[in-house]
Each structure stands twice: as structure tokens, then as C-alpha cells.
Scaffold this motif. Structure first.
Motif, PDB file in Angstrom:
ATOM      1  N   ASN A 190      16.089   3.379  -8.494  1.00 32.67           N
ATOM      2  CA  ASN A 190      16.633   4.745  -8.496  1.00 32.67           C
ATOM      3  C   ASN A 190      16.478   5.422  -7.132  1.00 32.67           C
ATOM      4  OD1 ASN A 190      17.649   4.779 -11.082  1.00 32.67           O
ATOM      5  ND2 ASN A 190      15.803   5.660 -11.979  1.00 32.67           N
ATOM      6  N   GLU A 191      16.806   4.691  -6.085  1.00 33.82           N
ATOM      7  CA  GLU A 191      16.821   5.170  -4.706  1.00 33.82           C
ATOM      8  C   GLU A 191      15.435   5.445  -4.121  1.00 33.82           C
ATOM      9  OE1 GLU A 191      19.793   8.125  -3.884  1.00 33.82           O
ATOM     10  OE2 GLU A 191      21.151   7.287  -5.370  1.00 33.82           O
ATOM     11  N   ASP A 192      14.382   4.982  -4.775  1.00 28.46           N
ATOM     12  CA  ASP A 192      13.019   5.108  -4.258  1.00 28.46           C
ATOM     13  C   ASP A 192      12.426   3.721  -4.091  1.00 28.46           C
ATOM     14  OD1 ASP A 192      12.796   7.946  -4.153  1.00 28.46           O
ATOM     15  OD2 ASP A 192      12.526   7.975  -6.330  1.00 28.46           O
ATOM     16  N   PHE A 193      11.619   3.544  -3.032  1.00 25.48           N
ATOM     17  CA  PHE A 193      10.951   2.278  -2.769  1.00 25.48           C
ATOM     18  C   PHE A 193       9.519   2.334  -3.296  1.00 25.48           C
ATOM     19  CE2 PHE A 193      14.366   1.952   0.283  1.00 25.48           C
ATOM     20  CZ  PHE A 193      14.662   0.593   0.287  1.00 25.48           C
ATOM     21  N   TYR A 194       9.080   1.228  -3.913  1.00 25.19           N
ATOM     22  CA  TYR A 194       7.722   1.104  -4.428  1.00 25.19           C
ATOM     23  C   TYR A 194       7.126  -0.211  -3.947  1.00 25.19           C
ATOM     24  CZ  TYR A 194       9.190   4.816  -7.589  1.00 25.19           C
ATOM     25  OH  TYR A 194       9.673   5.993  -8.096  1.00 25.19           O
ATOM     26  N   ASP A 195       5.840  -0.184  -3.623  1.00 26.94           N
ATOM     27  CA  ASP A 195       5.127  -1.369  -3.177  1.00 26.94           C
ATOM     28  C   ASP A 195       4.686  -2.152  -4.412  1.00 26.94           C
ATOM     29  OD1 ASP A 195       3.267  -3.216  -2.186  1.00 26.94           O
ATOM     30  OD2 ASP A 195       2.573  -1.838  -0.636  1.00 26.94           O
ATOM     31  N   LEU A 196       5.147  -3.387  -4.572  1.00 25.95           N
ATOM     32  CA  LEU A 196       4.788  -4.179  -5.746  1.00 25.95           C
ATOM     33  C   LEU A 196       3.404  -4.816  -5.637  1.00 25.95           C
ATOM     34  CD1 LEU A 196       8.255  -5.743  -6.583  1.00 25.95           C
ATOM     35  CD2 LEU A 196       6.990  -4.044  -7.918  1.00 25.95           C
ATOM     36  N   PHE A 197       2.779  -4.784  -4.465  1.00 27.47           N
ATOM     37  CA  PHE A 197       1.396  -5.237  -4.320  1.00 27.47           C
ATOM     38  C   PHE A 197       0.429  -4.071  -4.504  1.00 27.47           C
ATOM     39  CE2 PHE A 197       2.872  -8.882  -1.393  1.00 27.47           C
ATOM     40  CZ  PHE A 197       3.036  -9.727  -2.476  1.00 27.47           C
ATOM     41  N   ALA A 198       0.909  -2.850  -4.425  1.00 30.42           N
ATOM     42  CA  ALA A 198       0.104  -1.645  -4.642  1.00 30.42           C
ATOM     43  C   ALA A 198       0.988  -0.686  -5.446  1.00 30.42           C
ATOM     44  CB  ALA A 198      -0.312  -1.025  -3.312  1.00 30.42           C
ATOM     45  N   PRO A 199       1.125  -0.929  -6.757  1.00 30.10           N
ATOM     46  CA  PRO A 199       2.124  -0.222  -7.566  1.00 30.10           C
ATOM     47  C   PRO A 199       1.966   1.293  -7.621  1.00 30.10           C
ATOM     48  CG  PRO A 199       0.668  -1.540  -8.941  1.00 30.10           C
ATOM     49  CD  PRO A 199       0.354  -1.881  -7.525  1.00 30.10           C
ATOM     50  N   GLU A 200       0.779   1.785  -7.320  1.00 32.89           N
ATOM     51  CA  GLU A 200       0.591   3.236  -7.344  1.00 32.89           C
ATOM     52  C   GLU A 200       1.187   3.910  -6.105  1.00 32.89           C
ATOM     53  OE1 GLU A 200      -2.688   1.374  -5.129  1.00 32.89           O
ATOM     54  OE2 GLU A 200      -1.775   0.952  -7.042  1.00 32.89           O
ATOM     55  N   VAL A 201       1.632   3.110  -5.145  1.00 39.89           N
ATOM     56  CA  VAL A 201       2.145   3.648  -3.888  1.00 39.89           C
ATOM     57  C   VAL A 201       3.669   3.707  -3.917  1.00 39.89           C
ATOM     58  CG1 VAL A 201       2.281   3.290  -1.389  1.00 39.89           C
ATOM     59  CG2 VAL A 201       0.171   2.749  -2.612  1.00 39.89           C
ATOM     60  N   ARG A 202       4.184   4.921  -3.770  1.00 37.63           N
ATOM     61  CA  ARG A 202       5.622   5.111  -3.607  1.00 37.63           C
ATOM     62  C   ARG A 202       5.881   5.223  -2.116  1.00 37.63           C
ATOM     63  NH1 ARG A 202       8.764  10.398  -4.397  1.00 37.63           N
ATOM     64  NH2 ARG A 202      10.835   9.718  -3.833  1.00 37.63           N
ATOM     65  N   LEU A 203       6.739   4.370  -1.610  1.00 34.55           N
ATOM     66  CA  LEU A 203       6.989   4.345  -0.170  1.00 34.55           C
ATOM     67  C   LEU A 203       7.997   5.427   0.190  1.00 34.55           C
ATOM     68  CD1 LEU A 203       7.299   0.487   0.184  1.00 34.55           C
ATOM     69  CD2 LEU A 203       5.287   1.904   0.583  1.00 34.55           C
ATOM     70  N   GLY A 204       7.776   6.071   1.302  1.00 32.94           N
ATOM     71  CA  GLY A 204       8.675   7.108   1.764  1.00 32.94           C
ATOM     72  C   GLY A 204       9.317   6.721   3.078  1.00 32.94           C
ATOM     73  N   GLN A 205       9.857   7.713   3.750  1.00 29.74           N
ATOM     74  CA  GLN A 205      10.473   7.501   5.044  1.00 29.74           C
ATOM     75  C   GLN A 205       9.855   8.467   6.038  1.00 29.74           C
ATOM     76  OE1 GLN A 205      14.528   8.125   3.666  1.00 29.74           O
ATOM     77  NE2 GLN A 205      14.961   5.979   4.044  1.00 29.74           N
ATOM     78  N   ASP A 206       9.824   8.037   7.299  1.00 27.00           N
ATOM     79  CA  ASP A 206       9.285   8.919   8.324  1.00 27.00           C
ATOM     80  C   ASP A 206      10.394   9.833   8.845  1.00 27.00           C
ATOM     81  OD1 ASP A 206      10.807   7.463  10.131  1.00 27.00           O
ATOM     82  OD2 ASP A 206       9.102   6.397  10.988  1.00 27.00           O
ATOM     83  N   SER A 207      10.107  10.585   9.877  1.00 27.27           N
ATOM     84  CA  SER A 207      11.074  11.564  10.387  1.00 27.27           C
ATOM     85  C   SER A 207      12.331  10.916  10.959  1.00 27.27           C
ATOM     86  CB  SER A 207      10.417  12.445  11.453  1.00 27.27           C
ATOM     87  OG  SER A 207       9.965  11.634  12.529  1.00 27.27           O
ATOM     88  N   THR A 208      12.287   9.617  11.260  1.00 23.91           N
ATOM     89  CA  THR A 208      13.478   8.926  11.768  1.00 23.91           C
ATOM     90  C   THR A 208      14.227   8.186  10.655  1.00 23.91           C
ATOM     91  OG1 THR A 208      12.315   6.871  12.267  1.00 23.91           O
ATOM     92  CG2 THR A 208      12.340   8.566  13.994  1.00 23.91           C
ATOM     93  N   ASN A 209      13.802   8.410   9.397  1.00 20.73           N
ATOM     94  CA  ASN A 209      14.363   7.747   8.209  1.00 20.73           C
ATOM     95  C   ASN A 209      14.023   6.266   8.140  1.00 20.73           C
ATOM     96  OD1 ASN A 209      15.398   9.958   6.912  1.00 20.73           O
ATOM     97  ND2 ASN A 209      17.380   9.810   7.931  1.00 20.73           N
ATOM     98  N   ALA A 210      13.060   5.810   8.952  1.00 19.25           N
ATOM     99  CA  ALA A 210      12.594   4.428   8.840  1.00 19.25           C
ATOM    100  C   ALA A 210      11.696   4.327   7.613  1.00 19.25           C
ATOM    101  CB  ALA A 210      11.826   4.021  10.096  1.00 19.25           C
ATOM    102  N   LEU A 211      11.826   3.244   6.865  1.00 15.39           N
ATOM    103  CA  LEU A 211      11.023   3.039   5.670  1.00 15.39           C
ATOM    104  C   LEU A 211       9.570   2.781   6.068  1.00 15.39           C
ATOM    105  CD1 LEU A 211      10.915   2.584   2.581  1.00 15.39           C
ATOM    106  CD2 LEU A 211      11.346   0.177   3.050  1.00 15.39           C
ATOM    107  N   LEU A 212       8.661   3.529   5.449  1.00 13.34           N
ATOM    108  CA  LEU A 212       7.243   3.285   5.682  1.00 13.34           C
ATOM    109  C   LEU A 212       6.895   1.965   5.013  1.00 13.34           C
ATOM    110  CD1 LEU A 212       5.855   6.876   5.110  1.00 13.34           C
ATOM    111  CD2 LEU A 212       6.391   5.740   7.262  1.00 13.34           C
TER     112      LEU A 212
END
Length: 140
Positions: free
Chosen positions: A35-57
Motif C-alpha cells: 500500500n505504497e509503504d516500505f517495511y523491513d522484513l528483517f525488522a517488521p516493526e520498522v516502517r521505512l520512510g524517505q529522506d528529504s531527497t525522496n531516497a528510500l531509507l
């Protein structure tokens, strides 16, 4: 990843470890796009975001010592992927999964290019009419 070990991911992982140069290691990241959000499958509690340049954290890297250790981690992460039942499939993946394998070689400068392999598993795309999805599943 399951079954007799002849799937693409299993074969790639075993081959990669068999061909590692002396002192080489494998670094792995595994994430899902749901649903347009990235999640870390090795750390499921972590929702990945983007930095100010829109690069994926970046997701948390693992550095497993063996192919078996890596495959065990991948299986655990795969079990966390968003899935749902449809009329066509009892367990249809509702997310895209991205597995990044990176080879870290000894005695290579930190800023040198590193070989990477991305394995992507796309979400199920059953026909809406035949799958019987509705509501939330329809927007996935």
C-alpha cells in the motif's frame, strides 16, 4: 524458498556462498512494498520512510555467515509479508518483496562499487472478477 530447495532464491543463495572470494561476505536486505509503504522484513516493526531527497531509507542489513542462515532469515521474513485469501488463492501475496544481496569483499575500499543482486517477487495480480476481492483487498 520452501520445498526441495530448487527455487530461484535458494539456488542463487547457495551458488553465491559457494563462489564467495576468500574473506568475502554477503550483506542482505529484505523489504516489502505494501500500500505504497516500505517495511523491513528483517525488522517488521520498522516502517521505512524517505529522506528529504525522496531516497528510500535503507532496511536493516544482515550479514549471515552461511547460506542456510540466510535462507532461514528469508523464510522468516517471507512469513511476515502481507497476504490474504482470494477465491483463486488461499494465500495471495498482497505486497511486493525486494531481496537485495550484496557481496562485500575483503581489501576493497569502502567507496568502491559493490556487486548487488535484486530479487523481486511481485504481489499477486489475480483478476478482480475471478478472485472475488472487495473492500481493502481491492485497493491493495
Amino acid at each position: 524458498i520452501d520445498g526441495d530447495g530448487t527455487g530461484l532464491t535458494s539456488r542463487v543463495v547457495h551458488d553465491l556462498y559457494a563462489r564467495l572470494p576468500p574473506g568475502g561476505r554477503v550483506c542482505c536486505r529484505y523489504m516489502q512494498l505494501y500500500n505504497e509503504d516500505f517495511y523491513d522484513l528483517f525488522a517488521p516493526e520498522v516502517r521505512l520512510g524517505q529522506d528529504s531527497t525522496n531516497a528510500l531509507l535503507t532496511a536493516m542489513p544482515l550479514r549471515p555467515a552461511t547460506a542456510q542462515e540466510l535462507l532461514k532469515s528469508i523464510r522468516a521474513g517471507a512469513a511476515l509479508r502481507a497476504s490474504g485469501r482470494t477465491d483463486m488463492n488461499d494465500s495471495s501475496s498482497r505486497s511486493h518483496a525486494i531481496l537485495c544481496l550484496e557481496i562485500l569483499e575483503a581489501d576493497v575500499p569502502p567507496n568502491a562499487l559493490k556487486p548487488q543482486l535484486f530479487i523481486v517477487d511481485l504481489a499477486g495480480s489475480e483478476r478482480v472478477k475471478r478472485s472475488g476481492v472487495a473492500g481493502t483487498q481491492l485497493s491493495e
